[in-house]
Structures are given as structure tokens and as C-alpha cells.
Motif scaffolding. Structure first.
Motif, PDB file in Angstrom:
ATOM      1  N   PRO A   6      32.820  49.786  59.074  1.00  0.00           N
ATOM      2  CA  PRO A   6      33.091  48.908  60.223  1.00  0.00           C
ATOM      3  C   PRO A   6      33.329  47.446  59.864  1.00  0.00           C
ATOM      4  N   ASN A   7      32.739  46.953  58.768  1.00  0.00           N
ATOM      5  CA  ASN A   7      32.777  45.525  58.465  1.00  0.00           C
ATOM      6  C   ASN A   7      33.734  45.220  57.313  1.00  0.00           C
ATOM      7  N   VAL A   8      34.660  44.282  57.553  1.00  0.00           N
ATOM      8  CA  VAL A   8      35.634  43.893  56.530  1.00  0.00           C
ATOM      9  C   VAL A   8      35.613  42.370  56.411  1.00  0.00           C
ATOM     10  N   PRO A   9      35.413  41.814  55.193  1.00  0.00           N
ATOM     11  CA  PRO A   9      35.333  40.360  55.040  1.00  0.00           C
ATOM     12  C   PRO A   9      36.710  39.710  54.963  1.00  0.00           C
ATOM     13  N   LEU A  10      36.782  38.464  55.437  1.00  0.00           N
ATOM     14  CA  LEU A  10      37.979  37.641  55.333  1.00  0.00           C
ATOM     15  C   LEU A  10      37.553  36.279  54.808  1.00  0.00           C
ATOM     16  N   VAL A  27      37.112  46.077  51.549  1.00  0.00           N
ATOM     17  CA  VAL A  27      38.041  44.969  51.771  1.00  0.00           C
ATOM     18  C   VAL A  27      39.399  45.518  52.185  1.00  0.00           C
ATOM     19  N   ALA A  28      40.199  44.659  52.809  1.00  0.00           N
ATOM     20  CA  ALA A  28      41.519  45.070  53.287  1.00  0.00           C
ATOM     21  C   ALA A  28      42.572  44.894  52.203  1.00  0.00           C
ATOM     22  N   VAL A  29      43.666  45.633  52.338  1.00  0.00           N
ATOM     23  CA  VAL A  29      44.805  45.465  51.433  1.00  0.00           C
ATOM     24  C   VAL A  29      45.330  44.036  51.551  1.00  0.00           C
ATOM     25  N   GLY A  30      45.602  43.406  50.418  1.00  0.00           N
ATOM     26  CA  GLY A  30      46.160  42.065  50.414  1.00  0.00           C
ATOM     27  C   GLY A  30      45.164  40.955  50.639  1.00  0.00           C
ATOM     28  N   SER A  31      43.897  41.273  50.845  1.00  0.00           N
ATOM     29  CA  SER A  31      42.905  40.224  51.078  1.00  0.00           C
ATOM     30  C   SER A  31      42.590  39.508  49.764  1.00  0.00           C
ATOM     31  N   LYS A  32      42.370  38.220  49.838  1.00  0.00           N
ATOM     32  CA  LYS A  32      42.019  37.444  48.654  1.00  0.00           C
ATOM     33  C   LYS A  32      40.538  37.656  48.371  1.00  0.00           C
ATOM     34  N   THR A  33      40.263  38.461  47.359  1.00  0.00           N
ATOM     35  CA  THR A  33      38.903  38.900  47.081  1.00  0.00           C
ATOM     36  C   THR A  33      38.532  38.475  45.667  1.00  0.00           C
ATOM     37  N   GLU A  34      37.612  37.532  45.558  1.00  0.00           N
ATOM     38  CA  GLU A  34      37.219  36.983  44.267  1.00  0.00           C
ATOM     39  C   GLU A  34      35.709  36.775  44.221  1.00  0.00           C
ATOM     40  N   PHE A  35      35.187  36.777  42.998  1.00  0.00           N
ATOM     41  CA  PHE A  35      33.770  36.456  42.788  1.00  0.00           C
ATOM     42  C   PHE A  35      33.650  35.657  41.501  1.00  0.00           C
ATOM     43  N   VAL A  36      32.773  34.645  41.515  1.00  0.00           N
ATOM     44  CA  VAL A  36      32.561  33.793  40.344  1.00  0.00           C
ATOM     45  C   VAL A  36      31.223  34.141  39.704  1.00  0.00           C
ATOM     46  N   PHE A  37      31.262  34.570  38.432  1.00  0.00           N
ATOM     47  CA  PHE A  37      30.049  34.808  37.653  1.00  0.00           C
ATOM     48  C   PHE A  37      29.668  33.503  36.943  1.00  0.00           C
ATOM     49  N   PRO A  38      28.488  32.948  37.205  1.00  0.00           N
ATOM     50  CA  PRO A  38      28.074  31.732  36.486  1.00  0.00           C
ATOM     51  C   PRO A  38      27.685  32.058  35.047  1.00  0.00           C
ATOM     52  N   VAL A  39      27.979  31.118  34.136  1.00  0.00           N
ATOM     53  CA  VAL A  39      27.601  31.240  32.726  1.00  0.00           C
ATOM     54  C   VAL A  39      26.840  29.977  32.354  1.00  0.00           C
ATOM     55  N   VAL A  40      25.556  30.126  32.025  1.00  0.00           N
ATOM     56  CA  VAL A  40      24.678  28.984  31.758  1.00  0.00           C
ATOM     57  C   VAL A  40      24.414  28.875  30.262  1.00  0.00           C
ATOM     58  N   ASN A  41      24.739  27.735  29.679  1.00  0.00           N
ATOM     59  CA  ASN A  41      24.485  27.527  28.252  1.00  0.00           C
ATOM     60  C   ASN A  41      23.079  26.969  28.070  1.00  0.00           C
ATOM     61  N   VAL A  47      32.124  44.763  38.405  1.00  0.00           N
ATOM     62  CA  VAL A  47      32.489  44.582  39.813  1.00  0.00           C
ATOM     63  C   VAL A  47      32.952  45.921  40.372  1.00  0.00           C
ATOM     64  N   ASP A  48      32.661  46.147  41.659  1.00  0.00           N
ATOM     65  CA  ASP A  48      33.078  47.371  42.344  1.00  0.00           C
ATOM     66  C   ASP A  48      33.440  47.049  43.783  1.00  0.00           C
ATOM     67  N   GLY A  49      34.285  47.890  44.374  1.00  0.00           N
ATOM     68  CA  GLY A  49      34.648  47.715  45.774  1.00  0.00           C
ATOM     69  C   GLY A  49      35.566  48.814  46.246  1.00  0.00           C
ATOM     70  N   TYR A  50      35.755  48.859  47.558  1.00  0.00           N
ATOM     71  CA  TYR A  50      36.653  49.849  48.156  1.00  0.00           C
ATOM     72  C   TYR A  50      37.760  49.105  48.893  1.00  0.00           C
ATOM     73  N   ILE A  51      39.018  49.365  48.485  1.00  0.00           N
ATOM     74  CA  ILE A  51      40.187  48.729  49.100  1.00  0.00           C
ATOM     75  C   ILE A  51      40.791  49.723  50.083  1.00  0.00           C
ATOM     76  N   PHE A  73      39.814  40.646  42.421  1.00  0.00           N
ATOM     77  CA  PHE A  73      40.078  42.039  42.796  1.00  0.00           C
ATOM     78  C   PHE A  73      41.531  42.125  43.271  1.00  0.00           C
ATOM     79  N   ASN A  74      42.338  42.957  42.613  1.00  0.00           N
ATOM     80  CA  ASN A  74      43.768  43.027  42.906  1.00  0.00           C
ATOM     81  C   ASN A  74      44.038  43.966  44.084  1.00  0.00           C
ATOM     82  N   THR A  75      43.767  43.474  45.278  1.00  0.00           N
ATOM     83  CA  THR A  75      43.865  44.295  46.482  1.00  0.00           C
ATOM     84  C   THR A  75      45.303  44.550  46.918  1.00  0.00           C
TER      85      THR A  75
END
Length: 338
Positions: A227-231, A48-62, A130-134, A101-103
């Protein structure tokens, strides 16, 4: 004396075996519970790029019969901020934990373990990852394209800047979207002394469906290793015409039996109702006498099909005039046999 001692040893061994079996059983039950409650425990953000808004939601099922309470979530690294979006989750409901992710403050290969502490209906700890490369040479400004509320049928465009510092031959080769109505266009604006800037514009077409969307464009560069960076792109497409109630339950009826319901229609502009249609149904209504932004319509629904049983069908309301808009609702009924 020896017999008493042997008997005591046998009783103690039996109690220990039962305790061990109970402990193993409890551990197995806990593992089964967390597997059902947390169907996703790891996420890879990728590059991911610096400053990109990078989030993921983990579902929690009761899956239990009592309310679940998430007491807290702690992260092993400041590169990720966990946010509990639903502290109390009712039985059968699904909550979520957001990992951000605090990019903007971290660079390079980063990752964090998120420890979820649950204290109701019983205490348990679950670990998410969670893991990633900024990458430090590429920045999105702003870090995401957020459209907010959009009116369906109107084309809207928003932009972000892509800033790069490094190789003089660096290029954006393509921007890919998996939605036909999200149309990205990229234009180079600066290239000097190893600095390259682009403007990336995203158009939301008129045929975008109603509802909330959150998607990722893929910015394809000529970097061989990454080569690939998400936005991230998000927004809420609102219908030009709303119906209340949107789901109409007609109950039990016979073929040919008419049931009336009152509909409230609200449009962005004054309108007349032209047609109300649904497959297998005859729908009559009193034509509106005045063009207004809100119309109260008395509609009569008659099933004209030839099969009994439960029915579930969409109905479509269309307004009159050159700027006609449509809205969809749902009819449900139980059609009795003759």
C-alpha cells in the motif's frame, strides 16, 4: 636425535600458535575497524515506483589517524549504481557512498552487494547491501520533486504525475508528509480501461526553515500487499537576509564590557535594520541611513547577565517596514567573574 626432533616440533608448534593468534587478532581488529567506519551496512528501500529517484547514502567514518582512500566500489547487480562521494577522507572526518537504485531499467525484487575496496591506510574490503521491490504497474513522472533553491517566506509548489496500469478500482487513498510545511495535494486526472493517472502537487509553505531538506512523502494506495510507496522531495531554503559572519566570537570579557564587531548584511530587497536583539545581551548599532540590499553595520555587544562562564546565545536581526524579514546568528563569549 629424538630430543632434537621433539624440540624442533615444540618450537614449530609455538610459532604456529603465535601466528594463529596474530591472525585472529588482526581479524578482530579489522572487524572492529569496519564496524566503526561503516555504522550502517544494509538498507531496505521497500516498495518503490518505476522511475522514482531512489537513493541511499552510506556514511563512512575515518576513525584512524591517517587519511583513508576508497579505491573503488563494485556492485553485484546492475540494479544499483554505487557512487563514491568522497574518495579521500581525513582523520576524524565522515565521507559517504551513495547507492542509486536503478528503478527506470529494473523491475521486481532486486538487491545488490556493494563491495567497498579501501587501499589506504591499509587494504580492506567491506560489503554493503541494499534491497527493494520495484513495482512495474506504478510510475512517478518525474521520479522526484526537486525544488532547487527556494527563498524563505515565499510559497512554492511543484508537481509530479502518478501513472498506474492494472486494476480498474486502484486508488490513491492519502499522501502523508512528516513536515508540517510540506503540504501534498493529489488529484485524479484519468480513469479508463484499467489506466489511472493522478497529479500530485507539493506546496512548500512560507514558514519552511532555512537550509537543505530531503524528505519522503508516503503515497498510500488501496493495494493490500504493497500500500505504501515513497516519493522523494528535496530543496534548499535560502534566507531572505544573510549575515556575515554568522557566528561572532567575542572572546573573554567582563560583565558590562562592550565589544564591537562589524556585520555585513545582504538582503534580496533593499532594507533598513530595525533591531538586533539577544537574550542576556545589550546590542547597540548605528541606524542605517539609506535603504540598500547590502548594509555594513557596526554593532557593540555588552553582556548584561549576572553569571560568569562560557556563553552561547542566538541573536536576531530584524529589518524595518511592512515586509520585514529576520535572520539569526550566534554569539559566543567567555564571561569572567568580577
Amino acid at each position: 636425535m629424538f630430543r632434537r626432533f621433539s624440540l624442533a616440533l615444540s618450537i614449530f608448534a609455538g610459532i604456529s600458535s603465535i601466528a594463529c593468534l596474530n591472525l585472529v587478532s588482526s581479524n578482530v581488529q579489522a572487524q572492529d575497524w569496519t564496524a566503526a567506519a561503516f555504522p550502517v551496512k544494509t538498507h531496505q528501500f521497500g516498495t518503490v515506483a518505476v522511475g522514482s529517484k531512489t537513493e541511499f547514502v552510506f556514511p563512512v567514518v575515518n576513525t584512524m589517524s591517517n587519511t583513508m582512500h576508497i579505491q573503488t566500489v563494485r556492485a553485484s547487480c546492475g540494479c544499483t549504481t554505487p557512487i563514491v562521494q568522497n574518495q579521500y577522507i581525513a582523520p576524524g572526518e565522515t565521507g559517504s557512498i551513495l547507492a542509486r537504485f536503478n528503478t527506470d531499467t529494473f523491475k521486481g525484487q532486486k538487491g545488490a552487494t556493494l563491495t567497498v575496496v579501501i587501499d589506504q591506510p591499509f587494504y580492506s574490503e567491506v560489503r554493503l547491501r541494499v534491497d527493494g521491490y520495484i513495482r512495474s504497474d506504478m510510475v512517478f513522472f518525474p521520479g522526484a520533486i526537486e525544488f532547487g533553491n527556494l527563498a524563505q517566506g515565499e510559497a512554492v509548489a511543484k508537481s509530479t504525475k502518478v501513472l498506474y496500469a492494472g486494476r480498474s478500482d486502484w486508488q490513491i487513498m492519502d499522501v502523508r508528509s512528516n513536515k508540517s510545511w510540506l503540504m501534498p495535494v493529489v488529484k485524479e486526472t484519468v480513469r479508463e480501461n484499467g489506466r489511472v493517472n493522478y497529479e500530485l502537487t507539493v506546496d512548500v509553505r512560507e514558514d519552511a526553515p532555512t537550509g537543505y531538506f530531503q524528505d519522503e512523502l508516503v503515497v498510500v494506495t488501496n493495494d493490500r500487499s504493497m500500500p505504501n510507496v515513497p516519493l522523494r522531495v528535496s530543496g534548499q531554503v535560502e534566507s531572505a537576509l544573510s549575515i556575515s559572519p554568522q557566528a561572532i566570537a567575542l572572546g573573554s570579557l567582563k560583565p558590562g564590557e562592550a565589544v564591537s564587531r562589524k556585520l555585513v548584511l545582504i538582503g534580496r530587497e533593499p532594507f533598513h535594520v530595525d533591531t538586533i536583539t539577544a537574550d542576556g545581551w545589550k546590542i547597540n548599532f548605528q541606524p542605517t541611513s539609506e535603504s540598500k540590499k547590502m548594509q555594513m553595520v557596526d554593532a557593540t555587544f555588552t553582556f548584561v547577565g549576572d553569571t560568569a562562564g562560557p556563553k552561547k546565545e542566538s541573536f536576531v536581526i530584524k529589518t524595518a517596514g511592512g515586509n520585514s524579514v529576520t535572520a539569526k546568528g550566534l554569539i559566543t563569549a567567555e564571561v569572567r567573574g568580577e
